[in-house]
Scaffold this motif. Structure first.
Motif, PDB file in Angstrom:
ATOM      1  N   THR A 293     -20.702  -8.588  19.346  1.00 18.08           N
ATOM      2  CA  THR A 293     -20.781 -10.003  19.716  1.00 18.08           C
ATOM      3  C   THR A 293     -22.226 -10.500  19.716  1.00 18.08           C
ATOM      4  O   THR A 293     -22.539 -11.567  19.190  1.00 18.08           O
ATOM      5  CB  THR A 293     -20.164 -10.227  21.124  1.00 18.08           C
TER       6      THR A 293
ATOM      7  N   VAL B 129     -23.441 -11.013  16.204  1.00 16.95           N
ATOM      8  CA  VAL B 129     -22.884 -12.219  15.584  1.00 16.95           C
ATOM      9  C   VAL B 129     -23.604 -13.478  16.080  1.00 16.95           C
ATOM     10  O   VAL B 129     -23.926 -14.382  15.314  1.00 16.95           O
ATOM     11  CB  VAL B 129     -21.360 -12.332  15.867  1.00 16.95           C
ATOM     12  N   LYS B 130     -23.903 -13.481  17.382  1.00 18.82           N
ATOM     13  CA  LYS B 130     -24.563 -14.660  17.961  1.00 18.82           C
ATOM     14  C   LYS B 130     -26.059 -14.680  17.695  1.00 18.82           C
ATOM     15  O   LYS B 130     -26.748 -15.641  18.068  1.00 18.82           O
ATOM     16  CB  LYS B 130     -24.342 -14.663  19.482  1.00 18.82           C
TER      17      LYS B 130
ATOM     18  N   ALA C 273     -17.179 -12.352  12.931  1.00 22.39           N
ATOM     19  CA  ALA C 273     -16.906 -13.427  13.897  1.00 22.39           C
ATOM     20  C   ALA C 273     -15.404 -13.693  13.987  1.00 22.39           C
ATOM     21  O   ALA C 273     -14.848 -13.845  15.082  1.00 22.39           O
ATOM     22  CB  ALA C 273     -17.657 -14.704  13.494  1.00 22.39           C
TER      23      ALA C 273
END
Ligand SMILES: [Zn+2]
Length: 306
Positions: free
Chosen positions: A300, A303-304, A276
């Protein structure tokens, strides 16, 4: 998952019906409403100035510049036919489409920094198409000369009449996770070699191989990790020279890394927090690819938790 990757979102209607009409293509190649995108050594012409955009020129411009080269049909857009044309060998055109006259040629990677998403899609199609024509002047079966059909979508052999179609090479690219960590690596071949940039693992799909099988094989080859479930995320045309990146996430079934020194510089597990920070550009020891690459979006999404 609706991500508009760079090199996707091409707005051109590729015009399957029109392509099959040789006369229509020939007429449009001279039509004053048609637009032509010049490429030089696979670099793309752009307008220089406040409003950078693709450097479309008209049939009259090509004639004035003495261009003697075949345009290839990209498709239709806004009611006009759009073509790509390789002017690498056209000295007069190359010298006149210059900075002085408000133009410049930009490589297909850097050009994405100044173009809209849809224009980057046109660049992907145009670059891959010219590259394919440059490499396929002769038949792979009999060695005879090939000639262009369907506005550039086919090259037919003048001797054995076999039809050659443009290739797209599928590449899987995958972020593997064991839950809290993800697996990223540095390829020896890649531009990331010996930097602190780590990316998703990737490799060409082999003949007779499914996407899931290619993911499992590449992750085993590059990292020595077994994968369980594989999930498709999104895809990205990658015109270097003509790949399709197939982005996936996969669950790790084992965790002990055993990477191939010949192929990889390093492979490691990284925590969600480390990754992140890297995405925000705030991690001194880890960088991840920029948003031009699908790897950025796969990382991404992981990570989310998407
Ligand atoms: Zn042939």
């Amino acid at each position: 998952m609706n991500i508009s990757h760079v090199y996707s979102s091409n707005p051109v209607d590729r015009g399957e019906k029109e392509r099959r009409d040789d006369q229509w293509i020939a007429d449009k190649a001279k039509d004053p409403t048609s637009k032509f995108l010049p490429l030089k050594d696979l670099n793309v012409l752009v307008n220089k100035g406040d409003q950078d955009g693709l450097g479309w020129v008209g049939a009259a411009d090509l004639e004035r510049l003495g261009v003697d080269a075949s345009p290839f049909f990209l498709g239709s857009l806004g009611g006009s036919a759009h073509f790509v044309i390789d002017i690498s060998a056209q000295e007069k055109a190359v010298s006149e489409l210059s900075e002085e006259n408000g133009f410049r040629f930009v490589d297909a990677r850097s050009v994405t920094e100044i173009l809209s998403g849809p224009d980057s899609g046109i660049v992907a199609q145009a670059r891959a198409q010219i590259n394919w024509h440059n490499r396929n002047g002769f038949c792979a079966i009999c060695g005879g000369e090939t000639y262009v059909k369907r506005g550039g979508q086919v090259r037919k052999c003048s001797k054995c009449e076999v039809e050659n179609y443009p290739r797209t090479d599928p590449v899987i690219i995958v972020v593997v996770s064991d839950g809290d960590r993800c697996l990223l690596g540095q390829s020896r071949r890649g531009r990331l070699n010996r930097t602190n940039t780590y990316s998703a693992l990737a490799g060409f799909v082999d003949q007779g191989e499914s996407i899931e099988e290619a993911v499992a094989r590449e992750v085993m080859e590059e990292a020595g990790i077994q994968v369980g479930q594989v999930r498709y995320h999104s895809s990205q045309p990658w015109p270097f020279p003509s790949s399709l990146m197939i982005g996936c996430h996969a669950d790790a079934a084992t965790t002990e890394i055993n990477f191939d020194n010949d192929e990889m510089n390093d492979v490691r597990w990284f925590s969600r927090d480390e990754v992140a920070l890297a995405l925000e550009g705030k991690n001194d020891t880890l960088a991840v690819p920029q948003p031009i690459a699908i790897a950025h979006h796969l990382i991404t999404a992981w990570v989310k938790g998407d």
